[in-house]
Each structure stands twice: as structure tokens, then as C-alpha cells.
Design an enzyme around this catalytic site. Structure first.
Site, PDB file in Angstrom:
ATOM      1  N   LEU A 125      44.223  41.743  43.090  1.00 30.39           N
ATOM      2  CA  LEU A 125      43.827  41.780  41.682  1.00 30.39           C
ATOM      3  C   LEU A 125      44.613  42.874  40.950  1.00 30.39           C
ATOM      4  CD1 LEU A 125      41.831  40.976  39.374  1.00 30.39           C
ATOM      5  CD2 LEU A 125      40.217  42.624  40.305  1.00 30.39           C
ATOM      6  N   GLU A 127      47.145  45.661  39.535  1.00 28.63           N
ATOM      7  CA  GLU A 127      48.603  45.742  39.325  1.00 28.63           C
ATOM      8  C   GLU A 127      48.940  47.150  38.846  1.00 28.63           C
ATOM      9  OE1 GLU A 127      49.779  42.653  36.617  1.00 28.63           O
ATOM     10  OE2 GLU A 127      48.913  41.077  37.881  1.00 28.63           O
ATOM     11  N   ARG A 243      30.733  45.504  45.667  1.00 22.23           N
ATOM     12  CA  ARG A 243      30.224  46.877  45.442  1.00 22.23           C
ATOM     13  C   ARG A 243      29.021  47.161  46.344  1.00 22.23           C
ATOM     14  NH1 ARG A 243      31.674  46.288  39.022  1.00 22.23           N
ATOM     15  NH2 ARG A 243      33.905  46.650  39.362  1.00 22.23           N
ATOM     16  N   ARG A 268      25.860  75.247  67.614  1.00 23.97           N
ATOM     17  CA  ARG A 268      26.664  76.374  67.157  1.00 23.97           C
ATOM     18  C   ARG A 268      25.799  77.632  66.986  1.00 23.97           C
ATOM     19  NH1 ARG A 268      31.453  78.992  66.949  1.00 23.97           N
ATOM     20  NH2 ARG A 268      31.825  79.987  64.933  1.00 23.97           N
ATOM     21  N   GLY A 339      32.220  74.707  59.385  1.00 21.29           N
ATOM     22  CA  GLY A 339      33.119  75.839  59.139  1.00 21.29           C
ATOM     23  C   GLY A 339      34.564  75.449  59.402  1.00 21.29           C
ATOM     24  N   GLU A 363      37.169  49.123  44.296  1.00 16.85           N
ATOM     25  CA  GLU A 363      36.171  48.171  43.779  1.00 16.85           C
ATOM     26  C   GLU A 363      35.411  48.743  42.567  1.00 16.85           C
ATOM     27  OE1 GLU A 363      34.290  45.535  46.480  1.00 16.85           O
ATOM     28  OE2 GLU A 363      35.823  45.878  48.005  1.00 16.85           O
ATOM     29  N   THR A 365      35.935  52.381  39.936  1.00 10.37           N
ATOM     30  CA  THR A 365      35.699  53.832  40.030  1.00 10.37           C
ATOM     31  C   THR A 365      34.251  54.149  39.628  1.00 10.37           C
ATOM     32  OG1 THR A 365      36.330  54.076  37.719  1.00 10.37           O
ATOM     33  CG2 THR A 365      38.100  54.338  39.351  1.00 10.37           C
TER      34      THR A 365
HETATM   35  N1  COS Z   1      29.626  41.170  36.559  1.00  6.08           N
HETATM   36  C1  COS Z   1      29.647  39.995  35.911  1.00  6.08           C
HETATM   37  N2  COS Z   1      30.207  39.847  34.700  1.00  6.08           N
HETATM   38  C2  COS Z   1      30.771  40.935  34.141  1.00  6.08           C
HETATM   39  C3  COS Z   1      30.781  42.177  34.757  1.00  6.08           C
HETATM   40  C4  COS Z   1      30.176  42.285  36.023  1.00  6.08           C
HETATM   41  N3  COS Z   1      30.149  43.435  36.715  1.00  6.08           N
HETATM   42  N4  COS Z   1      31.422  43.071  33.963  1.00  6.08           N
HETATM   43  C5  COS Z   1      31.789  42.393  32.862  1.00  6.08           C
HETATM   44  N5  COS Z   1      31.402  41.100  32.971  1.00  6.08           N
HETATM   45  C6  COS Z   1      31.616  40.025  31.995  1.00  6.08           C
HETATM   46  C7  COS Z   1      31.015  40.360  30.625  1.00  6.08           C
HETATM   47  O1  COS Z   1      29.655  39.989  30.551  1.00  6.08           O
HETATM   48  C8  COS Z   1      31.887  39.536  29.697  1.00  6.08           C
HETATM   49  O2  COS Z   1      31.460  38.199  29.722  1.00  6.08           O
HETATM   50  P1  COS Z   1      31.796  37.168  28.499  1.00  6.08           P
HETATM   51  O3  COS Z   1      33.257  36.871  28.559  1.00  6.08           O
HETATM   52  O4  COS Z   1      30.948  35.979  28.824  1.00  6.08           O
HETATM   53  O5  COS Z   1      31.391  37.892  27.252  1.00  6.08           O
HETATM   54  C9  COS Z   1      33.255  39.589  30.372  1.00  6.08           C
HETATM   55  O6  COS Z   1      33.006  39.889  31.761  1.00  6.08           O
HETATM   56  C10 COS Z   1      34.157  40.660  29.778  1.00  6.08           C
HETATM   57  O7  COS Z   1      33.451  41.869  29.828  1.00  6.08           O
HETATM   58  P2  COS Z   1      33.907  43.151  29.016  1.00  6.08           P
HETATM   59  O8  COS Z   1      34.099  42.784  27.573  1.00  6.08           O
HETATM   60  O9  COS Z   1      32.963  44.243  29.342  1.00  6.08           O
HETATM   61  O10 COS Z   1      35.343  43.365  29.668  1.00  6.08           O
HETATM   62  P3  COS Z   1      36.304  44.614  29.649  1.00  6.08           P
HETATM   63  O11 COS Z   1      37.661  44.041  29.791  1.00  6.08           O
HETATM   64  O12 COS Z   1      36.008  45.502  28.490  1.00  6.08           O
HETATM   65  O13 COS Z   1      35.952  45.468  30.953  1.00  6.08           O
HETATM   66  C11 COS Z   1      35.172  46.107  33.103  1.00  6.08           C
HETATM   67  C12 COS Z   1      35.157  45.088  31.966  1.00  6.08           C
HETATM   68  C13 COS Z   1      35.859  47.408  32.781  1.00  6.08           C
HETATM   69  C14 COS Z   1      33.723  46.376  33.466  1.00  6.08           C
HETATM   70  C15 COS Z   1      35.907  45.383  34.227  1.00  6.08           C
HETATM   71  O14 COS Z   1      37.230  45.176  33.882  1.00  6.08           O
HETATM   72  C16 COS Z   1      35.825  46.095  35.566  1.00  6.08           C
HETATM   73  O15 COS Z   1      34.830  45.953  36.295  1.00  6.08           O
HETATM   74  N6  COS Z   1      36.887  46.835  35.917  1.00  6.08           N
HETATM   75  C17 COS Z   1      37.002  47.451  37.239  1.00  6.08           C
HETATM   76  C18 COS Z   1      37.788  46.565  38.115  1.00  6.08           C
HETATM   77  C19 COS Z   1      37.721  46.952  39.546  1.00  6.08           C
HETATM   78  O16 COS Z   1      36.646  47.106  40.109  1.00  6.08           O
HETATM   79  N7  COS Z   1      38.898  47.040  40.147  1.00  6.08           N
HETATM   80  C20 COS Z   1      39.022  47.287  41.531  1.00  6.08           C
HETATM   81  C21 COS Z   1      39.805  46.164  42.085  1.00  6.08           C
HETATM   82  S1  COS Z   1      39.429  45.733  43.691  1.00  6.08           S
HETATM   83  S2  COS Z   1      40.034  47.229  44.761  1.00  6.08           S
END
Ligand code: COS
Length: 381
Positions: A125, A127, A243, A268, A339, A363, A365
Site C-alpha cells: 500500500l 509509497e 490493527r 539481581r 540496568g 498499520e 501511526t
Molecule cells: N475504517 C473504515 N473506513 C474508514 C476508516 C477506517 N479506519 N478511516 C476512514 N474511513 C473511510 C471514511 O469513513 C470515508 O468514507 P466515505 O468515502 O464513505 O466518506 C473514507 O474512508 C475517507 O475517509 P477520510 O476522509 O477520513 O480520508 P482521509 O484521506 O482524510 O484519511 C486516514 C483517512 C488518514 C484515516 C487514512 O488514510 C489512514 O488510516 N491512514 C493510515 C494508513 C496506514 O495505516 N498505513 C499503514 C500502511 S500498512 S503498513
């Protein structure tokens, strides 16, 4: 905690605890030093149903619930965090979305092997320019003939070298922003897919982290997972389950820190008595134990809610956030109790300290978890 477990869950806990103690723990330092996990170990875990714990038996899985998954993850992580990373990636990030969104043909072709550990998967996922901001991914998938052509590169792919199957997220319609992302199952042997650099990391060294490069990588249309444009939703729903896995991994690391610190403090001797008799040490141990129980309860709750098909977005973020930060606090305190010895490779502590660090990063921060919790709370009001 056993109080709340069913007979099946208690039995699984005993089996995995014994397996972790007999087979994984003795290899843990070697795995860390060599930066590799023997495939015999993943084969054995596959045989025990640990590579697809929640997947129904008809698709090669263990047919157990998410609480069982959490129990198994905790036991494996307390023995070796690197090994638990392979387990959580395969279970949460690969088997789960294929089971949930895959066609019957995709389940037969991939899931039946992945859930048995005969194949391993990785999740592509992130990049270079899209970590927390998933919607910013640039890898593209363009329809051509009877399939898609993928171009782009993915970073920080756990198990990316050894995996035979890649779940990759790519843009199919740039105008639709997060609704223009789709997800594909790609076989590693597909021409146009290659492995780039391997990261040199602080911890979880046994689970390799690589770059995957897609250059005119052609895949059949049958490999689209779910519908076009559903990729962002699939990523989020998959990470919600993921998560819970990282929370359980964190609880396992934290428990290992507590166990080592408790034992060490009783052996210890300083100022004429075991340091366990000093209040300064007792307070640290008491705080560690309390926080671990709280983290475990949050983790079990999220798993329990998922099993009952309740909405668990906020709960999985809370579990991940609290458990991962607990693992880091426990690693710090346990090392402090050891220690100077804790800073050497004579004890496991320095590995736990390094391994714990990633749990607040991957997954999502801690900051992303806080954002997710807050967004969900606002919806509830
Ligand atoms: N579970 C289910 N749906 C989710 C969600 C979650 N945890 N977080 C957001 N959504 C949904 C929202 O409800 C929204 O739905 P609609 O399109 O129906 O309105 C949509 O996703 C977009 O949500 P949002 O507007 O909040 O998106 P953003 O782009 O602003 O950001 C975050 C969403 C930051 C929460 C998301 O990008 C994220 O979780 N980022 C972290 C990614 C991650 O964990 N990366 C690690 C990779 S694996 S090592």
C-alpha cells in the site's frame, strides 16, 4: 484473563504457548541476527492453522474466531516479534481481504494456499509519497485488453521478499481521488514485478521489509479484488482488522518485557538484597502489569466486537494505540530494571526494545489512530 476465555480459546492458548516456547523462542535471537525466519517455522505454523486463523476450514484456515487470533498473536510475539509479523500480515492483511472481498475463484486459487501457509502474502500500500495519506498513492493500474497494466513502486512491504502473493493498491481513476483506488492480487512471479531495495531496520529484523517495483506489469482482470474504486475502503477495513493484530503483537512484546524484568529483579542483588524488594523497581513492575492488562482488555474487546460483526473501527484504533505505546513503555522500564546489562546482547531486552518501536508506526501511526478515534467519536455524537 483466562476467566473470560472459552474452552476452545484456552486450548489454543496452551497449544500456541507451548509451540512458541519450544519452537520459536529458542530461534528468536538467531532470527534477529540472521534477518531471516526459517521456512520450516512458517510451514509448522501453517500446519497448526496459525496462518489463516479466522478463515473457515473449507478455505484451508483454522476456522477460529478473532479472539483466538489475538491469543495466538500474543503468544507468538512474546517469543519473537519478527515471527509474529509474518503471522499478522498473512492473517489480517492478506487472508482476511481475500476472504471478505474475493471471488470464489480467487479464494480457491489463493486463499486455500495462503491460509495453510503453503503460500505467503504481502500487502503493498505505502509509497514514498503516501504513508499516512493513503489517498495520495500514485501507482497506476490502466485497463488494457483483458486485464490491467500496473506501474509504480511500493515501499516498506513486510515479507515482500518471501511472499508469493502481493495485494497491491493502485489508482484506476485519478479524478475520483480516494474513490478511484482499486486493489489487485498479483502473483510475485508476474513479469514486470521486481524487488527493489531491502530496508536496514532497527527491529523486527527477521521479517524483511522491501520495495516492490511494478513496470508494465500485466495482470488478468480476474485479479481485481472487489470492485473497481473500492480499494480505499478495502484498505481501511483491512487495516481495522490489522490493527487488532498489531495490538496483540504489542501486548505479547510487553508481556515478554514484564516477564524478563520480574525474573531478573528477583535474581539481581544490589545493596544486599534482590532489587525486586526495592519500591522503585516494584512500582515500575506494577505499572507495567496494569498497563498490559488494560491493553489486553482493549485488544480482546476489539476482537470480540469484530466477531459479533459490530462496528469496531474506534475500538481497534484504541487497542492499537494503547497497546503499542504500552509495549514501548514496558520495553523502556524493563531495560531500565536490567540496568547496563539490558543494553547488551546478553539479554533479550535490547531486542524487545528495538522490536517494540515499530508498533507505534506500522498499520497507522499513533497519530493516525488518535485521528481515527476522534473522527469516529464525532460521528457517534
Ligand atoms: N475504517 C473504515 N473506513 C474508514 C476508516 C477506517 N479506519 N478511516 C476512514 N474511513 C473511510 C471514511 O469513513 C470515508 O468514507 P466515505 O468515502 O464513505 O466518506 C473514507 O474512508 C475517507 O475517509 P477520510 O476522509 O477520513 O480520508 P482521509 O484521506 O482524510 O484519511 C486516514 C483517512 C488518514 C484515516 C487514512 O488514510 C489512514 O488510516 N491512514 C493510515 C494508513 C496506514 O495505516 N498505513 C499503514 C500502511 S500498512 S503498513
Amino acid at each position: 484473563m483466562n476467566l473470560y476465555l472459552t474452552e476452545e480459546q484456552k486450548m489454543l492458548q496452551q497449544v500456541v504457548r507451548k509451540f512458541a516456547s519450544d519452537k520459536i523462542r529458542p530461534l528468536s535471537e538467531k532470527i534477529d541476527a540472521a534477518g531471516d525466519i526459517p521456512s520450516s517455522l512458517t510451514d509448522e505454523m501453517g500446519g497448526l492453522g496459525l496462518m489463516g486463523i479466522t478463515i473457515p476450514e473449507e478455505y484451508g484456515g483454522g476456522g477460529m474466531d478473532t479472539v483466538c487470533y489475538v491469543i495466538a498473536m500474543e503468544e507468538i510475539a512474546s517469543a519473537c516479534a519478527s515471527t509474529s509479523t509474518i503471522v499478522t500480515v498473512n492473517n489480517s492483511l492478506i487472508c482476511e481481504p481475500i476472504f471478505r472481498y474475493g471471488t470464489e475463484a480467487q479464494k480457491k486459487k489463493f486463499l486455500t494456499h495462503l491460509a495453510k501457509g503453503e503460500m505467503l502474502g504481502c500487502f503493498a500500500l505505502t509509497e514514498a509519497g503516501a504513508g499516512s495519506d493513503v489517498a495520495a498513492i500514485k501507482t497506476s493500474a490502466v485497463k488494457e485488453g483483458d486485464g490491467y497494466v500496473l506501474n509504480g513502486s511500493k515501499l516498506f512491504v513486510s515479507n515482500g521478499k518471501r511472499a508469493q502473493v502481493v495485494i497491491v493498491f493502485a489508482v484506476t481513476d485519478a479524478d475520483k481521488e480516494h474513490r478511484g483506488i482499486s486493489v489487485f492480487i498479483v502473483e510475485k512471479k508476474t513479469p514486470g514485478l521486481s524487488i527493489g531495495r531491502t530496508e536496514e531496520k532497527l527491529g523486527i529484523k527477521g521479517s524483511e521489509t522491501v520495495e516492490l517495483i511494478f513496470e508494465m506489469c500485466r495482470i488478468p482482470k480476474e485479479n481485481l479484488l472487489g470492485q473497481e474504486g473500492e480499494g480505499f475502503k478495502i484498505a481501511m477495513n483491512t487495516l481495522d482488522m490489522g490493527r487488532i493484530g498489531i495490538a496483540a503483537q504489542s501486548v505479547g512484546i510487553a508481556q515478554a518485557c514484564l516477564d524478563e524484568a520480574t525474573q531478573y529483579s528477583q535474581k539481581r542483588v544490589q545493596f544486599g538484597k534482590p532489587i525486586a524488594q526495592l519500591q522503585a523497581i516494584q512500582f515500575m513492575i506494577a505499572d507495567m502489569a496494569m498497563e498490559i492488562e488494560a491493553a489486553r482488555l482493549l485488544t480482546y474487546r476489539a476482537a470480540y466486537m469484530k466477531d459479533r460483526e459490530l462496528k469496531f473501527i474506534k475500538e481497534s484504533s484504541m487497542a492499537k494505540l494503547y497497546a503499542s505505546e504500552t509495549a514501548n513503555r514496558c520495553a523502556y522500564k524493563a531495560l531500565q530494571i536490567h540496568g547496563g546489562y539490558g543494553y547488551t546482547k546478553d539479554f533479550h531486552l535490547e531486542r524487545y526494545y528495538r522490536d517494540a518501536r515499530v508498533t507505534t508506526l506500522y498499520e497507522g501511526t499513533s497519530e493516525i489512530q488518535r485521528l481515527t478515534i476522534a473522527k469516529e467519536l464525532m460521528k457517534d455524537i
